[in-house]
Design an enzyme around this catalytic site. Structure first.
Site, PDB file in Angstrom:
ATOM      1  N   GLU A 150       0.785  -1.229   0.000  1.00  0.00           N
ATOM      2  CA  GLU A 150       0.000   0.000   0.000  1.00  0.00           C
ATOM      3  C   GLU A 150       0.818   1.280   0.000  1.00  0.00           C
ATOM      4  O   GLU A 150       0.343   2.307  -0.474  1.00  0.00           O
ATOM      5  CB  GLU A 150      -0.932   0.000   1.226  1.00  0.00           C
ATOM      6  CG  GLU A 150      -2.016  -1.050   1.182  1.00  0.00           C
ATOM      7  CD  GLU A 150      -3.013  -0.794   0.070  1.00  0.00           C
ATOM      8  OE1 GLU A 150      -3.534   0.325  -0.035  1.00  0.00           O
ATOM      9  OE2 GLU A 150      -3.247  -1.731  -0.730  1.00  0.00           O
ATOM     10  N   SER A 191     -53.690 -18.056  41.473  1.00  0.00           N
ATOM     11  CA  SER A 191     -53.508 -18.492  42.862  1.00  0.00           C
ATOM     12  C   SER A 191     -52.056 -18.597  43.281  1.00  0.00           C
ATOM     13  O   SER A 191     -51.773 -18.783  44.472  1.00  0.00           O
ATOM     14  CB  SER A 191     -54.204 -19.839  43.065  1.00  0.00           C
ATOM     15  OG  SER A 191     -55.594 -19.700  42.883  1.00  0.00           O
TER      16      SER A 191
END
Length: 874
Positions: free
Chosen positions: A130, A544
């Site tokens: 690069e 319940s």
């Protein structure tokens, strides 16, 4: 005379000729000889002077234009100094309690590696590919710019994209500061200015570190470490020369050089990088040649073994992390999250819940038909594999189920074809037998129905295979292994069992009460099918299963387990809303019943009288104290569970009962570390007395809030043990041989079925129902639906755990007494023991009111009222 004069004149020296000043060159005459060049040089000098002046003006103008352009482009550029302490986006990882990976959270899949840990060959490969002059230039490479300009001029008007000359520094500036990839001179100018500033502000090592960790390299990988995993399934420090060169070939065009799709292009680009590395003397020519001779051998990335089936748990953890730390830090902060999940218990929870849902579905849901249909006929028998491969797998289909097509059918057996992927995608044909299809009564539902309609009518019990499936039907099936015969029972061959995804849903939460750590959490049938978490997000009526908190309030107010309340008709005058007349599940009346027996039998009328006597405000304070609700209406129907909560909240509240009345906050996360390994959050840290002194045993103090006194709580726990040993929760404890306390719960019209139960060291709550509240069917109670699921899970969870008993606190006595429904053992406070001196029940609280009395409705709290038709059943 003349001659003489002439001769004489010659003897006289001639008068000196006047000379021009020394500063002026002698003038050249016209014509040939030296006169002509003198004029040309003068003109050349004038022209050169003109050009020099123009050049000076041009340079000055260029400098001025450059200054103006610089001022323009540099005016709003971002500050580069922030990159000195820049923290890249990193994925966060969530781990189970045994350190196995549970989930990864990321916007970008990146693994940050500091500069010193990046192998040198990787660094030099990227520099060669690069930016060969990276360590020499000042952020911008003039030689590369000139080379790119010449190339672009030579290829002008050829339709090719101009090549760039961006350095690594420029790429960092573009990606991290500009965030733009437009092709324009303005962007390049801004990029160059930033690159120069970056080079002046940061070291080359820091710039390269940022580049190698930020660059996108394809396959959703950001940075070289993530790319090494994605392409070669190995860590960065194990890359070879050719593999490092390949990664360096990717920045130009990651998708074009994907070795899985374009191996030739990938190899060509890699070989070019190897040549550049040899040119830069990073490697020798021999090493380059040897590397180029090697093919690219990509390996599909395999994540570490992740906990299967914990998606609901992991998603709840993600939500809580976002609530505490924000979305950005959760998905980009590189957090390491340790959770309380036990993978073994999670698998047991998923299995028990799904088996329970399928049991209900076979009993009540009926057979809803095939997944798809293929054309029957000769083409099906010869080419079914290809046709079956085109059928989409239904969401929610379990991993071990298979899509199978009915090839032929007789009265007692069908032949089904499927692809056995566990055996290497081998086509197979196995039978499905009528003996396994007795449950498959046809259910006629509207297309896409998510809940059964009221009073769903199922067809008759099937007698022939054709009553259930026909050739061409594509169904879900589970492989049943062959079984050997024993005694009179004949063995059975390998076969397929018909399966379908239930419409009913459920949830299960299991907690360690001593710490509040959630060990298992199942939020429904399948996270793939529905991400809605029914354990934490669904608010449902507990029915319940809320009654223990009513009875605990009574016990804390001095009522004894043996004190009797009237089980008889009860009417509540609600004024304009009419009269509320609750009933028992059995629709009968037992007269005067001890508190202990009322809880065992889940008597609604006794519960309402108890709540009315102690006051709904006291009941609400108890429930809120255990974090069952944030607020609660102070109306009597709420005493029967006609108020909404979640499975996780009820599990935490029951854990408080197991811990002697202390507040228990359920936690899924043990600790959170930042990217640097610092602990930034920890759950439930306790104070330790004596931990600093090595000569004494440390004592961990339980600093959690005491909601109800331990004596009253232990009385309730003893009564709840009777629920599972003698009452409505018998299916939960069957065969477990443990000390278990629990309570069933069923809401109005059988819309919700619950069972919450606990041993001294483990609490589990189960809920069953439809997402849209709909009746589960007559007699589908918590004891019938939820308790068996609880049992199946706890049978696995309790293996290997010691058998523990509930330890009575000081101040209570365990006494066996005759309840009128058999002899039972309960815990009694002083002056409460049956038969002892003093009033049984204590506290001066009067007995319940007489049968049939009308009682004024208590005023609703600010939380609002409750529909008077609602209430717990069983």
């Amino acid at each position: 005379m003349t001659d003489k004069l002439t001769a004489g004149a010659r003897l006289v020296p001639p008068a000196p000729t006047p000379q021009p000043p020394p500063s002026q060159p002698p003038r050249q005459g016209k014509g040939k000889g030296k006169g002509k060049p003198r004029g040309a040089l003068a003109w050349i000098g004038r022209i050169m002077g003109l050009f020099a002046g123009l050049l000076t003006l041009g340079v000055a103008g260029a400098v001025l234009a450059g200054f103006i352009a610089y001022q323009r482009f540099a005016a709003d550029l971002p500050d580069v100094t922030g990159l000195r302490n820049y923290q890249p986006r990193m994925m966060s990882r969530i781990y189970a309690g045994d350190s196995r990976l549970l989930s990864e959270l990321a916007v970008e899949r990146r693994i940050f590696v500091p500069y010193t840990a990046i192998p040198e060959i990787v660094k030099r490969a990227f520099v060669s590919a690069e930016d060969q002059n990276f360590f020499l230039h000042g952020g911008v490479d003039p030689i590369a710019i000139a080379r790119a300009a010449v190339t672009d001029l030579m290829t002008y008007r050829q339709g090719r994209r101009p090549i760039g000359a961006s350095t690594i520094t420029q790429q960092v500036a573009k990606n991290m500061l500009l965030g733009s990839s437009e092709v324009s001179l303005a962007r390049k100018a801004r990029e160059a200015i930033l690159a120069i500033r970056l080079d002046q502000s940061l070291s080359k090592e820091r710039i390269l570190e940022l580049y190698l960790n930020e660059i996108y390299l394809g396959l959703q990988s950001y940075g070289v470490a993530a790319a090494a995993q994605s392409y070669f399934n190995k860590p960065l420090d194990e890359l070879t020369v050719q593999e490092a060169a390949f990664l360096a070939a990717l920045p130009k065009a990651p998708n074009n050089y994907n070795p899985f799709r374009f191996p030739d292009a990938a190899k060509a680009r890699r070989d070019w990088v190897l040549d550049r590395m040899a040119e830069d003397r990073v490697i020798t020519a021999e090493q380059a040649a040897a590397a180029k001779a090697q093919p690219i051998a990509p390996a599909q990335y395999r994540r570490p073994d992740m906990v299967a089936g914990a998606d609901y748990f992991a998603e709840e953890v993600r939500r809580r992390l976002i609530d505490r730390f924000g979305a950005d830090q959760t998905t980009q902060g590189g957090l390491v999250v340790r959770t309380s999940l036990d993978p073994v218990l999670q698998a047991a929870a998923d299995t028990a819940l799904r088996e329970g849902l399928m049991r209900y579905d076979r009993r009540r849901g009926g057979w809803r038909g095939p997944v798809a249909r293929l054309p029957a006929g000769p083409a099906l028998r010869t080419g079914w594999e290809g046709q079956l491969g085109q059928v989409q797998r239904p969401p929610g289909m379990l991993p071990d189920w298979k899509l199978a097509v009915v090839l032929e059918a007789s009265d007692t057996e069908a032949k089904l074809g499927f692809v056995d992927r566990a055996a290497g995608a081998v086509p197979r044909v196995l039978p499905m037998q009528m003996a396994d299809l007795g449950w498959a009564r046809v259910a006629h539902l509207p297309p896409g129905a998510l809940v059964p309609p009221p009073n769903l009518q199922l067809g008759p019990t099937p007698r022939r295979i054709a009553d259930v499936v026909k050739p061409g039907d594509v169904v879900m099936a589970e492989l049943a292994p062959a079984t050997a015969g024993q005694g009179r029972n004949a063995g059975r061959p390998e076969r397929l069992l018909l399966r379908q995804i239930p419409l009913v849903q459920g949830a299960l939460v299991s907690i360690e009460p001593s710490t509040g750590r959630v060990l298992a959490l199942s939020g429904g049938w399948s996270f793939e099918m529905s991400q809605f978490n029914r354990a934490t997000q669904a608010s449902r009526q507990p029915g319940s299963s809320f009654k223990p908190f009513v009875y605990l309030t009574a016990l804390a107010n001095g009522i004894s387990p043996s004190q009797r309340f009237l089980d008889a008709p009860f009417v509540l005058d609600q004024g304009a809303a009419g009269k509320w007349r609750p009933n028992n599940y059995e629709m009968d009346f037992l007269g005067a019943v001890p508190l202990r027996i009322a809880l065992e039998k889940s008597l609604n009328l006794v519960t309402v009288r108890v709540a009315n006597q102690v006051g709904m405000d006291a009941v609400a304070q108890t429930a809120i104290g255990f974090r069952l609700f944030d607020n609660m209406p102070r109306v009597l129907p709420a005493a029967l569970g006609a108020v909404e909560t979640t499975v996780l909240r009820e599990a935490g509240a029951y854990a408080g009962l197991a811990m002697g009345g202390r507040e228990v906050v359920p936690t899924l996360i043990d600790s959170v570390q930042d990217r640097d390994g610092h602990v930034i959050w920890r759950a439930g840290a306790r104070s330790c007395h004596g931990c600093e002194d090595p000569l004494h045993l440390p004592v961990l103090a339980d600093d959690r809030r005491q909601v109800v006194d331990p004596a009253s709580t232990f009385q309730l726990v003893m009564m709840m043990q009777g629920v599972v040993s003698r009452g409505t929760g018998g299916a939960a404890a069957k065969g477990l041989d443990r000390a278990i306390a629990g309570k069933t719960g069923t809401s109005q019209d059988f819309q919700d079925a619950w069972f919450g139960g606990f041993t001294p060291d483990l609490v589990t709550v189960v809920w069953i129902g439809f997402d849209t509240p709909t009746s589960l069917g007559n007699n589908e109670t918590g004891g019938a639906l939820a308790a068996p699921i609880w049992h199946d899970y706890m049978a696995v969870a309790l293996k290997g755990r010691p058998k523990l008993a509930f330890v009575p606190p000081p101040g209570v006595a365990l006494v066996a007494w005759d309840s009128g429904w058999g002899t039972v053992t309960d815990a009694f406070k002083p002056d409460q023991v049956p038969g002892a001196s003093g009033p049984v029940g204590g506290g001066g609280i009067p007995q319940a009111e007489g049968p049939g009395a009308d009682i004024a409705a208590p005023a609703p709290s600010s939380a609002g009222g409750v529909d008077s038709a609602l209430g717990g059943l069983y």
